[in-house]
Design a protein around this motif. Structure first.
Motif, short mmCIF file in Angstrom:
data_model
loop_
_atom_site.label_atom_id
_atom_site.label_comp_id
_atom_site.label_asym_id
_atom_site.label_seq_id
_atom_site.Cartn_x
_atom_site.Cartn_y
_atom_site.Cartn_z
N SER A 13 0.86 -1.18 0.00
CA SER A 13 0.00 0.00 0.00
C SER A 13 0.90 1.24 0.00
O SER A 13 2.11 1.14 0.25
CB SER A 13 -0.87 0.02 1.26
N PHE A 14 0.30 2.39 -0.24
CA PHE A 14 1.08 3.63 -0.20
C PHE A 14 1.74 3.80 1.15
O PHE A 14 2.93 4.09 1.25
CB PHE A 14 0.19 4.84 -0.52
N GLU A 15 0.96 3.61 2.22
CA GLU A 15 1.47 3.83 3.57
C GLU A 15 2.60 2.87 3.92
O GLU A 15 3.60 3.28 4.51
CB GLU A 15 0.34 3.72 4.60
N ALA A 16 2.45 1.60 3.53
CA ALA A 16 3.49 0.62 3.81
C ALA A 16 4.77 0.95 3.05
O ALA A 16 5.88 0.86 3.60
CB ALA A 16 3.01 -0.79 3.47
N ALA A 17 4.64 1.33 1.78
CA ALA A 17 5.80 1.69 0.97
C ALA A 17 6.48 2.93 1.52
O ALA A 17 7.71 2.99 1.63
CB ALA A 17 5.39 1.91 -0.48
N ARG A 18 5.69 3.92 1.91
CA ARG A 18 6.25 5.16 2.47
C ARG A 18 7.00 4.88 3.77
O ARG A 18 8.12 5.35 3.97
CB ARG A 18 5.13 6.17 2.72
N ASP A 19 6.39 4.10 4.66
CA ASP A 19 7.03 3.81 5.95
C ASP A 19 8.33 3.03 5.76
O ASP A 19 9.33 3.32 6.43
CB ASP A 19 6.07 3.03 6.85
N GLU A 20 8.32 2.07 4.85
CA GLU A 20 9.55 1.32 4.61
C GLU A 20 10.61 2.21 3.97
O GLU A 20 11.78 2.10 4.29
CB GLU A 20 9.28 0.09 3.74
N LEU A 21 10.19 3.09 3.08
CA LEU A 21 11.14 4.01 2.45
C LEU A 21 11.82 4.89 3.50
O LEU A 21 13.03 5.11 3.44
CB LEU A 21 10.43 4.87 1.40
N VAL A 22 11.06 5.35 4.47
CA VAL A 22 11.63 6.16 5.56
C VAL A 22 12.70 5.35 6.30
O VAL A 22 13.79 5.85 6.60
CB VAL A 22 10.53 6.65 6.52
N ARG A 23 12.40 4.07 6.57
CA ARG A 23 13.38 3.21 7.27
C ARG A 23 14.63 2.97 6.41
O ARG A 23 15.75 3.00 6.93
CB ARG A 23 12.73 1.89 7.65
N VAL A 24 14.43 2.76 5.12
CA VAL A 24 15.56 2.51 4.22
C VAL A 24 16.46 3.74 4.17
O VAL A 24 17.69 3.63 4.27
CB VAL A 24 15.06 2.12 2.81
N VAL A 25 15.87 4.92 4.04
CA VAL A 25 16.66 6.16 3.99
C VAL A 25 17.44 6.34 5.30
O VAL A 25 18.64 6.67 5.28
CB VAL A 25 15.76 7.37 3.69
N ALA A 26 16.79 6.10 6.42
CA ALA A 26 17.47 6.24 7.71
C ALA A 26 18.65 5.28 7.81
O ALA A 26 19.73 5.66 8.28
CB ALA A 26 16.49 6.00 8.86
N GLU A 27 18.45 4.06 7.34
CA GLU A 27 19.53 3.08 7.40
C GLU A 27 20.67 3.47 6.47
O GLU A 27 21.85 3.34 6.82
CB GLU A 27 19.02 1.68 7.06
#
Length: 79
Positions: A13-27
């Motif tokens: 979903s949009f929300e799941a993709a956005r949340d994971e993207l935030v985690r990927v960028v932080a990592e």
């Protein structure tokens, strides 16, 4: 440091993709232990960003599709 999520991006979903993207960028900002891990994160991030854009463009199209109908209804009410 975690491995990139194995869930297919096209199913998110949009929300799941956005949340994971935030985690990927932080990592990525923290620094991955290997170049290979950094590349895997980067590729996942690119796919997640594309998925979010896909959702947003779809939402924009849906909103634009309702605009002519709304203005047509308003024109009929004025008659």
């Amino acid at each position: 440091m975690t491995a990139p999520n194995a869930t297919p991006v096209e199913t998110l979903s949009f929300e799941a993709a956005r949340d994971e993207l935030v985690r990927v960028v932080a990592e990525l900002e923290q620094g991955a232990p290997t170049l290979e891990h950094s590349l895997a994160l980067w590729e996942r991030g690119e796919a997640l960003a594309a998925r979010c854009e896909e959702w947003l463009l779809g939402a924009k199209r849906r909103l634009e599709a309702t605009r002519p109908e709304a203005s047509d209804d308003a024109d009929e009410d004025e008659s």
